[in-house]
Structures are given as structure tokens and as C-alpha cells.
Design a protein around this motif. Structure first.
Motif, mmCIF file in Angstrom:
data_model
loop_
_atom_site.group_PDB
_atom_site.id
_atom_site.type_symbol
_atom_site.label_atom_id
_atom_site.label_comp_id
_atom_site.label_asym_id
_atom_site.label_seq_id
_atom_site.Cartn_x
_atom_site.Cartn_y
_atom_site.Cartn_z
ATOM 1 N N ASP A 130 53.174 40.709 33.356
ATOM 2 C CA ASP A 130 52.822 40.205 32.021
ATOM 3 C C ASP A 130 53.433 38.819 31.832
ATOM 4 O OD1 ASP A 130 55.396 41.281 31.891
ATOM 5 O OD2 ASP A 130 54.970 42.662 30.249
ATOM 6 N N SER A 131 54.753 38.740 31.931
ATOM 7 C CA SER A 131 55.374 37.420 31.890
ATOM 8 C C SER A 131 56.655 37.473 32.700
ATOM 9 C CB SER A 131 55.655 36.990 30.454
ATOM 10 O OG SER A 131 56.567 37.893 29.879
ATOM 11 N N PHE A 132 57.070 36.324 33.130
ATOM 12 C CA PHE A 132 58.274 36.239 33.956
ATOM 13 C C PHE A 132 58.768 34.809 33.934
ATOM 14 C CE2 PHE A 132 60.524 35.586 37.977
ATOM 15 C CZ PHE A 132 61.437 36.621 37.914
ATOM 16 N N GLY A 133 60.070 34.649 33.827
ATOM 17 C CA GLY A 133 60.648 33.308 33.843
ATOM 18 C C GLY A 133 60.080 32.426 32.730
ATOM 19 N N GLY A 134 59.738 33.044 31.594
ATOM 20 C CA GLY A 134 59.247 32.263 30.461
ATOM 21 C C GLY A 134 57.775 31.879 30.575
ATOM 22 N N PHE A 135 57.076 32.422 31.567
ATOM 23 C CA PHE A 135 55.655 32.078 31.734
ATOM 24 C C PHE A 135 54.801 33.335 31.564
ATOM 25 C CE2 PHE A 135 51.821 31.443 34.344
ATOM 26 C CZ PHE A 135 51.346 30.265 33.768
ATOM 27 N N ASP A 136 53.726 33.217 30.775
ATOM 28 C CA ASP A 136 52.844 34.350 30.522
ATOM 29 C C ASP A 136 51.671 34.314 31.510
ATOM 30 O OD1 ASP A 136 51.081 36.273 29.570
ATOM 31 O OD2 ASP A 136 51.694 35.945 27.487
ATOM 32 N N TYR A 137 51.694 35.238 32.458
ATOM 33 C CA TYR A 137 50.657 35.241 33.503
ATOM 34 C C TYR A 137 49.311 35.760 32.989
ATOM 35 C CZ TYR A 137 54.274 33.996 36.811
ATOM 36 O OH TYR A 137 55.263 33.319 37.467
ATOM 37 N N ARG A 138 49.324 36.420 31.820
ATOM 38 C CA ARG A 138 48.039 36.885 31.280
ATOM 39 C C ARG A 138 47.198 35.696 30.827
ATOM 40 N NH1 ARG A 138 51.324 40.865 27.559
ATOM 41 N NH2 ARG A 138 52.308 38.829 27.342
ATOM 42 N N GLY A 139 47.871 34.658 30.366
ATOM 43 C CA GLY A 139 47.157 33.429 30.005
ATOM 44 C C GLY A 139 46.503 32.825 31.235
ATOM 45 N N LEU A 140 47.263 32.807 32.316
ATOM 46 C CA LEU A 140 46.714 32.296 33.579
ATOM 47 C C LEU A 140 45.506 33.154 33.994
ATOM 48 C CD1 LEU A 140 48.894 31.304 36.674
ATOM 49 C CD2 LEU A 140 46.595 32.193 36.873
ATOM 50 N N ALA A 141 45.658 34.474 33.833
ATOM 51 C CA ALA A 141 44.568 35.393 34.215
ATOM 52 C C ALA A 141 43.292 35.074 33.441
ATOM 53 C CB ALA A 141 44.996 36.835 33.971
ATOM 54 N N ARG A 142 43.438 34.775 32.164
ATOM 55 C CA ARG A 142 42.247 34.453 31.350
ATOM 56 C C ARG A 142 41.562 33.195 31.892
ATOM 57 N NH1 ARG A 142 46.221 35.653 27.064
ATOM 58 N NH2 ARG A 142 45.987 37.909 26.878
ATOM 59 N N GLU A 143 42.369 32.192 32.161
ATOM 60 C CA GLU A 143 41.787 30.944 32.682
ATOM 61 C C GLU A 143 41.171 31.163 34.070
ATOM 62 O OE1 GLU A 143 44.827 27.809 30.499
ATOM 63 O OE2 GLU A 143 45.328 28.619 32.439
ATOM 64 N N LEU A 144 41.822 32.013 34.842
ATOM 65 C CA LEU A 144 41.301 32.289 36.186
ATOM 66 C C LEU A 144 39.936 32.966 36.113
ATOM 67 C CD1 LEU A 144 41.857 32.398 39.280
ATOM 68 C CD2 LEU A 144 42.870 34.656 38.899
ATOM 69 N N ARG A 145 39.810 33.932 35.204
ATOM 70 C CA ARG A 145 38.520 34.634 35.067
ATOM 71 C C ARG A 145 37.415 33.662 34.659
ATOM 72 N NH1 ARG A 145 36.267 39.029 35.087
ATOM 73 N NH2 ARG A 145 36.205 39.582 32.897
ATOM 74 N N ALA A 146 37.784 32.698 33.829
ATOM 75 C CA ALA A 146 36.777 31.719 33.403
ATOM 76 C C ALA A 146 36.429 30.790 34.564
ATOM 77 C CB ALA A 146 37.309 30.914 32.223
ATOM 78 N N ALA A 147 37.444 30.409 35.358
ATOM 79 C CA ALA A 147 37.212 29.441 36.442
ATOM 80 C C ALA A 147 36.580 30.093 37.671
ATOM 81 C CB ALA A 147 38.547 28.790 36.835
ATOM 82 N N VAL A 148 36.931 31.345 37.923
ATOM 83 C CA VAL A 148 36.430 32.033 39.127
ATOM 84 C C VAL A 148 35.839 33.385 38.701
ATOM 85 C CG1 VAL A 148 37.007 32.771 41.496
ATOM 86 C CG2 VAL A 148 38.366 30.975 40.398
#
Ligand code: J2J
Length: 539
Positions: A130-148
Motif C-alpha cells: 500500500d505504502s512504504f517509505g512515505g510513498f503510496d504505491y496505489r497511486g503508482l498502480a493507478r497511473e500504471l493501469r492508465a499507461a499500460v
């Protein structure tokens, strides 16, 4: 979809099997065999979790069934981006059990890199925390789904938001398929990216497990050993040299450190009685410094492995007195070949060399620019092939032409010399990457990002020696006529490109032009060398 393959010529493969290097075992079989042998042995410690082999196997099978129930099929690729948490093991062993292929990303990677891995591997799913080291990977996941859009599923360890929660998988969700074949590709590892974007490295069960078993033997891992994973476990060094997989093989306990700094790692060493760990040189220096002032009892530590970048002999000599443990140098690469100094080697080899290869079947050539052998003892380009060194990158014909000789030797890009004892000493490298505290950064990749900035006419990125990092990155930038970008603004721009933070240039120097020779054109490689020399001469 590009097939996953790693092919050695038949006669060599036959030889590797006959010699016992390739034993015909998969990662799943290894875990099952270990769980049958030592069901109640605690194997993974991370945060509050302490999993026995039996529990780890249960977690892996539950994850395998859950992943297949989503509609993923054996052979599908899954980008895995998890920090040092027990779930990493549930996921990768779950993927192995399901015949799915992990693609290992580092926690520091961002959308640009993750999207590249996903496209290159033709991945169907992404697993993150979900998040680690102050970074939210779910946000990245959303952008990834849109990009790929080919990424059909996102599985999250922890709070999954709209995605699939890892913890929700059930073992009865789907029947498990037969085991993969040991000669199949088990996963895709990420290359250091010497030119351009990272390449994908297909490793088979047979070849990787051979390097893991032998590494564990060389490092004297046994059931009393406790391995601290201080570096991110997805990196090849803490994964396999002997790393967490070596520990799983021998029944040594794995302790997961969420960060590699002494303030986090030392208390864990004291609490869990850690006996062995691996670090990159800048961290080893930091640990030596911290040991002078910190009170934690780290006397259980017997072996400190240092690798990923060159450890200077002066620092190497201080390890025993300052950390109270033995040093082992490790010179390895995700493409295969790993060298170790041995634990019974005399001091001069341990402090002044980067070790010798794992296997008698590792073939080493040290050659000049024309691929002719250099005089023994002289520096030259290191080429290698053997029972655990790849023959090709995945889905990258152009890179393969450059990176492998016609007879299957991998061009490591490293310049080494060999001592009379057969040990390698790393002298430098031929490729233009920056080895920043063990993280490899391709100069070309960063130049491409900078060139995309509207104010940048041209950019050249070089490595500069750095007391703390080993090497830092320095970008020389020619602005467009009339433009005056501030270096801080260019760094901010790089950050917004969604790349791993370690790729943002440490230093940006604006220049009116690159002084070239009267003879005219020079290659980018020569230009980088010239800029580096001029810059260093002016310091
Ligand atoms: C100098 N350079 C080194 C060393 C790696 C074990 C250890 C490290 C890696 C690794 C690995 C070096 N001295 N001791 O995969 O299993 C540089 C070389 C090499 C490149 C590979 C393992 N140890 N290097 O670092 O794939 O330039 O693997 O070719 O990240 O790191 O980088 P990587």
C-alpha cells in the motif's frame, strides 16, 4: 507474447546436468522439501511476523491459488514491487507455485521504470505494498493501469483501496497446476542498465538455484546462521549471494530490515543475533562510522559481505577492527557470474581483490578492444559464460548483439585484471553508467530525460568520484539560446519525470557548449570521458 527462454547449447546443458550443477529442482519444490524437513523452523522474521517454513508454504499456496483465481495463467508475467516485508516471499513463492513469472522491481522505482518493465515483459499484473517509505504505491498502480492497459490486475499487500487485497486470497480459490519445469525461466531480474533502459534478465530455476546453493556453501551458511536482508531483497545480491534464497535453502533464519542504515539495522542485529549480512560500500562505511558511537551489541555478526561497487582496500582493512567481523568481497551481476573472496583466504586477497568465481565451470576471458586475450595480469574487458550466466536478455535483439559474443560470452562491461591466484580485481568499466552507491544508472537514460526539457539543447551525464557514494552523477547541460534554466529547476523536472530518486543528477553544470576537437565529431562516449576529465582537472 514473446516466449520466455534462456537457452544454452544442448551439449553444454548436458554437461551442466551431468556435472550436478543443474539438479532439476524448481523453487517450489525446494520450498516444499524444506517445509517437509523443517516445518516448525522459523524462517522469516519481519516486523511482528515470524513465519515457519510450514506457514510460508501455506502463504505461498494461498497466494498461488488467489492469483490464478483472478484469471492469470501459467507463463503470465507479474511485476512485483515490494519492500523488505514477509509478503515478498508469499508473493514470489506464490507466483512460482502458480507458474507465473515475477519481474523484480525495486521499491525506489517509479512509474517510468515500472511501465517500462511492464511493457517489456508484457506483464498482466502488478503487485505492490500500500505504502512504504512515505510513498503510496496505489497511486503508482493507478497511473500504471492508465499507461499500460495490459496490466489487468493489481494486488496490494496491506490496505488495497479499490485493488485486490493480497490478504484476501484463499487457498481453495483455484486448483494449483503441476510444477513448472526446472529448465523454465523462473523470473525476470532487472539489469543495471548500462546503456539506455534496464533490460530484463531471464533466469531459470536450474541455473539460479545452482548459484544460490553454491553461494550458501561458500559463505558457510547453516542452520545456525541468521541472514539480515538490509538491502532491498529484490536486488540480486541480497536475493542470491547467498542472500534470502540461500538462507531458505540452508534453513538459516532471514531477518528483514526495512532500511539499511545502522539506526534500523543495528537494533535488529542485536535482537535477532544476526550472523551475516551484505552491504554496498557506502553503507559499509556508514556502519563502521556508526559502530564507534552506537551502543547496540552487534557482536553476533560474523561475516560482512560487501559488493555492488568497488570497496577500497583501505576501507576493507578496517572492517574487522571496526565491526568485529570478517569481510567477504562479492563481485556479482544479475546476469549471472558471482565472485567471492573465500572465508579462509589470506588477508591480502580479501582486502585487495573482488574474489574468484563460484564455479569451476565459470569461463572467464579478459580481452582487449578486439576481443583478443590480454597478457595475463594486465587489465582488460571481462567476458564470461557458464552454468548460471545468461545467454540473452529477454525481448531485446539489439542489446543481445552488443552484450554477447557469437560464442555466448556475456560482455560484463567491467574492466578487470586477474591475480596469479586467479582472483579478479575490478579496475573500472567500459560502459557509461554511474555506479551510485551500488545503484547502476545509465548515462544515456538520464540524458534522454534532460533532453526532453524545453530549455535543454544538449546534455551529457558522467560519473564523478564521490567520497560518500563512491560515484555521483553530474549532468553537463547546454541550454537553448536565450534559455537560462536553474539547476534546481532541472532537478525538480527530473523528479517529476517519475523516475527513481537515485536517478536525479546529483549535480548539474550549465555550460555554453562542449569543447570538441578540431578533428570534428567525437562519440558520445569520448565526450563523456573528456567532460569528466576536464571537470576533475578543474576541481
Ligand atoms: C566492483 N564493482 C562491482 C564489486 C558489482 C552480488 C554482488 C553484487 C551484485 C550486483 C550482484 C562489484 N566491485 N564488488 O548481482 O549477485 C558492479 C560491476 C557489475 C555490476 C552488476 C550479486 N560488485 N559490481 O551489483 O547487476 O560493474 O549486481 O557488472 O546490480 O556491479 O550490478 P548488479
Amino acid at each position: 507474447m514473446k516466449p520466455l527462454r534462456q537457452t544454452w547449447p544442448d551439449d553444454l546443458a548436458e554437461h551442466y546436468r551431468a556435472a550436478g550443477y543443474w539438479r532439476g529442482e524448481t523453487f517450489s519444490q525446494m520450498l516444499r522439501a524444506r517445509a517437509a524437513l523443517w516445518p516448525d523452523r522459523v524462517i522469516i522474521v519481519g516486523g511482528e511476523i515470524r513465519w515457519t517454513y510450514r506457514e510460508l508454504l501455506g502463504q505461498a499456496e494461498r497466494t498461488a491459488a488467489g492469483l490464478l483465481s483472478l484469471g492469470l495463467r501459467p507463463g503470465d508475467r507479474v511485476v512485483v514491487q515490494l519492500p523488505n516485508i514477509p509478503e515478498f516471499f508469499a508473493v514470489v513463492f506464490g507466483l512460482f507455485r502458480a507458474g507465473l513469472i515475477p519481474v523484480y522491481a525495486l521499491p525506489a522505482h517509479r512509474l517510468t521504470e515500472i511501465a517500462h518493465f511492464a511493457r517489456k515483459a508484457e506483464a498482466a499484473a502488478y503487485v505492490c505494498a500500500d505504502s512504504f517509505g512515505g510513498f503510496d504505491y496505489r497511486g503508482l498502480a493507478r497511473e500504471l493501469r492508465a499507461a499500460v492497459p495490459a496490466i489487468r490486475h493489481v494486488v496490494v499487500a496491506g490496505d488495497a483501496a479499490e485493488f485486490t487485497p493480497l490478504a484476501g486470497f484463499r487457498v481453495d480459490a483455484c486448483p494449483l497446476p503441476p510444477d513448472a519445469s526446472p529448465s523454465d525461466v523462473a523470473f525476470l531480474q532487472i539489469s543495471g542498465g548500462s546503456t539506455g533502459l534496464s533490460k530484463l534478465i531471464p533466469r531459470t530455476h536450474d541455473d539460479y538455484l545452482y548459484s544460490v546453493r553454491e553461494s550458501a556453501r561458500i559463505c558457510l551458511l547453516d542452520q545456525n546462521s541468521v541472514y539480515l536482508a538490509a538491502l532491498p531483497v529484490a536486488h540480486n545480491f541480497p536475493m542470491s549471494s547467498p542472500g534470502v534464497f540461500g538462507a531458505l535453502w540452508t534453513g538459516s533464519r532471514i531477518v528483514l530490515s526495512p532500511a539499511p542504515g545502522p539506526e534500523v539495522a543495528f537494533p535488529l542485529i542485536a535482537r535477532e543475533k544476526v550472523t551475516i549480512t551484505g552491504l554496498v560500500p557506502p553503507l559499509a562505511l556508514l556502519w563502521m562510522q556508526a559502530a564507534k558511537s552506537r551502543r547496540d551489541d552487534i557482536s553476533s555478526l560474523e561475516i560482512l559481505q560487501v559488493g555492488g561497487a568497488k570497496l577500497m582496500p583501505e576501507a576493507a582493512r578496517r572492517v574487522r577492527s571496526e565491526l568485529g567481523c570478517q569481510l567477504q568481497q562479492v563481485f556479482g551481476m544479475a546476469e549471472g557470474l558471482v565472485n567471492y573472496t573465500r572465508l579462509d583466504d589470506p588477508d591480502h586477497l580479501v582486502t585487495q581483490t573482488q574474489g574468484r568465481p563460484i564455479s569451476p565451470a565459470d569461463e572467464i576471458r579478459i580481452v582487449d578492444e578486439e576481443d583478443n586475450p590480454v597478457v595475463e595480469g594486465e587489465p582488460g574487458h571481462l567476458l564470461t559464460r557458464g552454468p548460471y550466466t545468461i545467454r540473452a536478455y529477454h525481448n531485446d535483439d539489439q542489446a543481445n548483439l552488443r552484450a554477447f559474443t557469437s560464442d555466448g560470452f556475456y560482455r560484463t562491461g567491467d574492466v578487470v585484471k586477474r591475480t596469479p591466484e586467479g582472483y579478479l580485481v575490478v579496475q573500472g568499466r567500459a560502459t557509461d553508467h554511474i555506479n551510485r552507491a551500488g545503484e547502476k544508472i545509465s548515462a544515456e537514460e538520464i540524458e534522454d530525460h534532460l533532453l526532453a526539457h524545453p530549455d535543454v539543447f544538449d546534455a551529457v551525464v558522467v560519473s564523478i568520484p564521490d567520497p560518500a557514494l563512491g560515484e555521483r552523477s553530474c549532468a553537463f547541460v547546454i541550454p537553448h539560446a536565450g534559455a537560462e534554466p536553474r539547476p534546481a529547476a532541472l532537478k525538480g523536472w527530473m523528479r517529476r519525470r517519475d523516475v527513481a530518486a537515485f536517478k536525479v543528477p546529483d549535480q548539474i553544470v550549465l555550460v555554453p557548449g562542449f569543447a570538441t576537437t578540431a578533428v570534428g565529431k567525437i562519440s558520445r562516449k569520448q565526450l563523456r570521458a573528456r567532460l569528466r576529465e576536464t571537470f576533475l582537472a578543474e576541481q
